[in-house]
Scaffold this motif. Structure first.
Motif, PDB file in Angstrom:
ATOM      1  N   ARG A 108     -24.854 -29.544 -78.240  1.00  0.00           N
ATOM      2  CA  ARG A 108     -24.755 -29.380 -76.785  1.00  0.00           C
ATOM      3  C   ARG A 108     -25.280 -30.619 -76.072  1.00  0.00           C
ATOM      4  N   LEU A 109     -26.381 -31.171 -76.564  1.00  0.00           N
ATOM      5  CA  LEU A 109     -26.938 -32.382 -75.955  1.00  0.00           C
ATOM      6  C   LEU A 109     -25.960 -33.553 -76.068  1.00  0.00           C
ATOM      7  N   LEU A 110     -25.299 -33.676 -77.218  1.00  0.00           N
ATOM      8  CA  LEU A 110     -24.324 -34.757 -77.391  1.00  0.00           C
ATOM      9  C   LEU A 110     -23.106 -34.552 -76.494  1.00  0.00           C
ATOM     10  N   ARG A 111     -22.669 -33.304 -76.336  1.00  0.00           N
ATOM     11  CA  ARG A 111     -21.543 -33.035 -75.418  1.00  0.00           C
ATOM     12  C   ARG A 111     -21.935 -33.367 -73.982  1.00  0.00           C
ATOM     13  N   SER A 112     -23.170 -33.046 -73.616  1.00  0.00           N
ATOM     14  CA  SER A 112     -23.646 -33.369 -72.261  1.00  0.00           C
ATOM     15  C   SER A 112     -23.664 -34.876 -72.040  1.00  0.00           C
ATOM     16  N   ARG A 113     -24.148 -35.596 -73.036  1.00  0.00           N
ATOM     17  CA  ARG A 113     -24.167 -37.062 -72.937  1.00  0.00           C
ATOM     18  C   ARG A 113     -22.753 -37.593 -72.713  1.00  0.00           C
ATOM     19  N   ASP A 114     -21.814 -37.088 -73.509  1.00  0.00           N
ATOM     20  CA  ASP A 114     -20.433 -37.552 -73.404  1.00  0.00           C
ATOM     21  C   ASP A 114     -19.825 -37.183 -72.045  1.00  0.00           C
ATOM     22  N   ALA A 115     -20.126 -35.976 -71.567  1.00  0.00           N
ATOM     23  CA  ALA A 115     -19.594 -35.533 -70.269  1.00  0.00           C
ATOM     24  C   ALA A 115     -20.133 -36.390 -69.127  1.00  0.00           C
ATOM     25  N   LEU A 116     -21.341 -36.899 -69.294  1.00  0.00           N
ATOM     26  CA  LEU A 116     -21.940 -37.767 -68.277  1.00  0.00           C
ATOM     27  C   LEU A 116     -21.468 -39.219 -68.397  1.00  0.00           C
ATOM     28  N   GLY A 117     -20.708 -39.506 -69.447  1.00  0.00           N
ATOM     29  CA  GLY A 117     -20.210 -40.865 -69.642  1.00  0.00           C
ATOM     30  C   GLY A 117     -21.268 -41.832 -70.121  1.00  0.00           C
ATOM     31  N   LEU A 118     -22.322 -41.317 -70.744  1.00  0.00           N
ATOM     32  CA  LEU A 118     -23.385 -42.183 -71.262  1.00  0.00           C
ATOM     33  C   LEU A 118     -22.959 -42.786 -72.591  1.00  0.00           C
ATOM     34  N   PRO A 119     -23.480 -43.940 -72.935  1.00  0.00           N
ATOM     35  CA  PRO A 119     -23.092 -44.581 -74.193  1.00  0.00           C
ATOM     36  C   PRO A 119     -23.606 -43.809 -75.411  1.00  0.00           C
ATOM     37  N   ALA A 120     -22.943 -43.996 -76.527  1.00  0.00           N
ATOM     38  CA  ALA A 120     -23.308 -43.314 -77.775  1.00  0.00           C
ATOM     39  C   ALA A 120     -24.720 -43.669 -78.229  1.00  0.00           C
ATOM     40  N   GLU A 121     -25.252 -44.784 -77.761  1.00  0.00           N
ATOM     41  CA  GLU A 121     -26.614 -45.179 -78.132  1.00  0.00           C
ATOM     42  C   GLU A 121     -27.663 -44.221 -77.572  1.00  0.00           C
ATOM     43  N   VAL A 122     -27.294 -43.450 -76.560  1.00  0.00           N
ATOM     44  CA  VAL A 122     -28.207 -42.437 -76.018  1.00  0.00           C
ATOM     45  C   VAL A 122     -28.153 -41.242 -76.966  1.00  0.00           C
ATOM     46  N   SER A 123     -29.248 -41.017 -77.653  1.00  0.00           N
ATOM     47  CA  SER A 123     -29.273 -39.970 -78.672  1.00  0.00           C
ATOM     48  C   SER A 123     -29.445 -38.587 -78.060  1.00  0.00           C
ATOM     49  N   ALA A 124     -29.163 -37.578 -78.867  1.00  0.00           N
ATOM     50  CA  ALA A 124     -29.408 -36.194 -78.449  1.00  0.00           C
ATOM     51  C   ALA A 124     -30.880 -36.017 -78.107  1.00  0.00           C
ATOM     52  N   LEU A 125     -31.723 -36.639 -78.875  1.00  0.00           N
ATOM     53  CA  LEU A 125     -33.164 -36.537 -78.647  1.00  0.00           C
ATOM     54  C   LEU A 125     -33.573 -37.163 -77.319  1.00  0.00           C
ATOM     55  N   ARG A 126     -32.965 -38.310 -76.949  1.00  0.00           N
ATOM     56  CA  ARG A 126     -33.276 -38.912 -75.646  1.00  0.00           C
ATOM     57  C   ARG A 126     -32.807 -38.000 -74.520  1.00  0.00           C
ATOM     58  N   MET A 127     -31.645 -37.366 -74.706  1.00  0.00           N
ATOM     59  CA  MET A 127     -31.156 -36.417 -73.704  1.00  0.00           C
ATOM     60  C   MET A 127     -32.177 -35.294 -73.530  1.00  0.00           C
ATOM     61  N   LEU A 128     -32.665 -34.771 -74.627  1.00  0.00           N
ATOM     62  CA  LEU A 128     -33.657 -33.695 -74.570  1.00  0.00           C
ATOM     63  C   LEU A 128     -34.938 -34.175 -73.895  1.00  0.00           C
ATOM     64  N   ASP A 129     -35.378 -35.370 -74.235  1.00  0.00           N
ATOM     65  CA  ASP A 129     -36.577 -35.939 -73.603  1.00  0.00           C
ATOM     66  C   ASP A 129     -36.435 -35.975 -72.078  1.00  0.00           C
ATOM     67  N   VAL A 130     -35.313 -36.481 -71.608  1.00  0.00           N
ATOM     68  CA  VAL A 130     -35.100 -36.639 -70.167  1.00  0.00           C
ATOM     69  C   VAL A 130     -35.006 -35.275 -69.487  1.00  0.00           C
TER      70      VAL A 130
END
Length: 144
Positions: A108-130
């Protein structure tokens, strides 16, 4: 950091810290760790070494480690602790949460990153941190 702390990290203990960092697997997600996350885990040993240096407390050590291994090591601060309920030894509970239900949260975190158009370098863990930081900082109140 104070000059004395910087000197310890970059001069006095640089070899020791670099050797410990080299033992922490790069390019690996926390969800993929297949060894016990305990006091013998290389990242834990590095964290312990960092927090033994004057002025470097748990949050600073965690942020330094998260910068070096963004997919593997989460940021820890009072906001993350408040949202996750992890006051101590937060790596293992977060790993379990990411693994639960066939890695549902991780995906889910990776899908959210992709939906936001963030680069693949932003990890699922960074998404969770933020997300945790924002939720904890704002107390769940919507931004106006």
């Amino acid at each position: 950091m104070p000059a004395t702390t910087t000197r310890i990290v970059l001069r006095d203990r640089t070899t020791e810290l670099a050797d410990l960092l080299a033992q922490v697997e790069p390019d690996r997600d926390l969800v993929d760790v297949d060894q016990p996350i305990d006091h013998n885990w290389p990242a834990w040993r590095l964290h312990t070494a960092l927090t033994s240096i004057p002025w470097i407390k748990r949050t600073i050590a965690g942020k330094l480690l998260a910068r070096k291994r963004p997919r593997l090591l989460p940021i820890y601060d009072r906001y993350v602790a408040q949202v996750t309920g992890c006051e101590a030894d937060h790596w293992q509970p977060l790993r379990r949460a990411l693994l639960a239900d066939d890695r549902a949260l991780h995906h889910r975190l990776l899908r959210s990153r992709d939906a936001l158009g963030l680069p693949a370098e932003v990890s699922a863990l960074r998404m969770l941190d933020v997300i945790c930081w924002m939720e904890g900082r704002d107390g769940g109140k919507p931004q106006s």
